[in-house]
Design an enzyme around this catalytic site. Structure first.
Site, mmCIF file in Angstrom:
data_model
loop_
_atom_site.group_PDB
_atom_site.id
_atom_site.type_symbol
_atom_site.label_atom_id
_atom_site.label_comp_id
_atom_site.label_asym_id
_atom_site.label_seq_id
_atom_site.Cartn_x
_atom_site.Cartn_y
_atom_site.Cartn_z
ATOM 1 C CE LYS A 260 -3.224 -2.556 2.926
ATOM 2 N NZ LYS A 260 -2.259 -3.506 3.534
ATOM 3 C CG HIS B 227 -2.517 2.377 3.955
ATOM 4 N ND1 HIS B 227 -1.345 1.818 4.392
ATOM 5 C CD2 HIS B 227 -3.485 1.858 4.751
ATOM 6 C CE1 HIS B 227 -1.586 1.003 5.409
ATOM 7 N NE2 HIS B 227 -2.882 1.021 5.653
#
Length: 322
Positions: free
Chosen positions: A85, A118
Site C-alpha cells: 500500500k 492506503h
C-alpha cells in the site's frame, strides 16, 4: 495443504480469498522472526500476503519469499499474491512511482499483484511521524494520484490497483476520473462492522471488497475486544462446537459475504485453524442472528480529523456512512 478459493478481479487477475496480514503491533520480535512465521504460513498453504510501507514488514516478507523459493516451498513467485500500500506521505502524484519502486526493492520483487492507496488522505511529504502532526494533514488530489497509480499498472509494476478505507461517495468521485477502475477496496469488516451498504455499492461497480480486522483488531493499539466478547457470536460458536469459538465464526461469516479476508496470527495452530473455514457453513438462523448485532467501527479515525484539516469529523471522513 489446504486449497484456498480464488476470485478473478476486474483486472483479470486471480486473488486467493484468504490472505495473511503482516501489520505487527506491538513488535513481536525481529525481522528474522517475522520472516520465519511467513515461511511457516507458506508451508501451510497461504499464498496471499498483505503488507504496506507503513507496516515496516515489506523486507521481512521479501526475505520469506526468497527463502521459500530457495527451499522449494514454492516453484515460482507467480504462485503468490502480494499486496502492498501507498502511505499518506507518498500520496502525491510525483511520489507514487518512487514509493512503489522502494516497496519492490524491499520485497525483492519485480512486480506486485495489488497496490492500494492506503487512505483517502495525504500527509505532507517527508518522514512519517506517529501520530502525524495535525498541520501535516492535506486533502488528496485523488485525480492525479490515481493517474500515477494507473501508470504503475501500465508499466507492469503492479498487476492490479485499488484503494483502502474508501467510502461509497469517495469511490463514486474516483470513478468519474479513471481509465483503470480500482480492483479492490480493502476496509475494516467483521460481524460488528458489516459494511453492507459499501459492499453492495462495490459489487454494483465490479470492485472486490477485502475485509481486514475480522476479529476487531484485538491486540493492536486501536482495536477492541468487542468482537471476541460478542454474546451472539459466542452462542453461535458454542452451538457449532467450534474449538476456537468466535474466530472461525467471524472468518466464516466474512467469507460468506463474498469478500476476501486478511487474517493475522503468528501461532502455528491458529494459522492452520484459519485455513479451516471453507469446509462448513453458517445456518440461515446464524446469519440472521449476526445481521442483528449492533454495529461499531474500531478504526482509529481521530488522527485523521482536525479542525483545520481536510476532515473536521469522523462523519466527514466517512462521508456520513458510519
Amino acid at each position: 495443504m489446504v486449497s484456498v478459493p480464488e476470485i478473478t478481479l476486474n483486472s483479470g487477475h486471480i486473488m486467493p480469498l484468504l490472505g495473511m496480514g503482516t501489520a505487527v503491533y506491538p513488535s513481536v520480535g525481529s525481522n528474522a522472526f517475522i520472516t520465519s512465521e511467513i515461511l511457516r504460513a507458506i508451508e501451510l498453504g497461504y499464498r496471499h500476503f498483505d503488507t504496506a510501507s507503513i507496516y515496516q514488514t515489506e523486507q521481512s516478507l521479501g526475505e520469506a519469499i526468497a527463502q521459500a523459493l530457495h527451499q522449494g516451498l514454492i516453484k515460482s513467485r507467480q504462485e503468490l499474491f502480494i499486496t502492498s500500500k501507498l502511505w499518506c506521505n507518498d500520496a502525491h502524484a510525483d511520489l507514487v512511482l518512487p514509493a512503489l519502486h522502494k516497496t519492490l526493492r524491499n520485497l525483492q520483487l519485480d512486480y506486485l499483484d495489488l497496490y492500494l492507496i492506503h487512505l483517502p488522505v495525504s500527509f505532507k511529504p517527508g518522514q512519517f511521524q506517529s501520530p502525524p502532526p495535525k498541520e501535516d494533514l492535506m486533502p488528496m488530489d485523488i485525480k492525479s494520484v490515481w493517474a500515477a497509480m494507473e501508470e504503475c499498472q501500465r508499466l507492469g509494476l503492479t498487476r492490479s490497483i485499488g484503494v483502502s478505507n474508501f467510502s461509497c461517495k469517495r469511490l463514486s468521485d474516483l470513478l468519474l476520473n479513471v481509465t483503470i477502475p480500482p480492483a479492490v477496496n480493502q476496509v475494516e469488516m467483521n460481524p460488528l462492522w458489516q459494511q453492507k451498504k459499501l459492499r453492495e455499492f462495490c459489487e454494483s461497480k465490479g470492485i472486490h471488497v477485502t475485509g481486514y480486522s475480522p476479529l476487531g483488531a484485538k491486540g493492536t493499539n486501536w482495536g477492541t475486544n468487542r468482537v471476541m466478547e460478542c454474546k451472539e457470536l459466542g452462542e453461535i460458536a458454542k452451538a457449532r462446537g467450534k474449538t476456537i469459538a468466535q474466530v472461525q465464526v467471524c472468518l466464516r461469516w466474512v467469507h460468506e459475504q463474498g469478500v476476501s479476508v486478511v487474517v493475522k496470527s503468528f501461532n502455528k495452530e491458529r494459522m492452520k485453524e484459519n485455513l479451516g473455514i471453507f469446509d462448513w457453513a453458517l445456518s440461515e438462523e446464524d446469519s440472521q442472528k449476526i445481521s442483528q448485532i449492533q454495529q461499531f467501527s474500531a478504526f482509529p479515525i481521530d488522527i485523521f480529523v482536525s479542525a483545520d484539516g481536510p476532515f473536521k469529523s469522523a462523519e466527514e471522513f466517512w462521508d456520513g456512512e458510519i
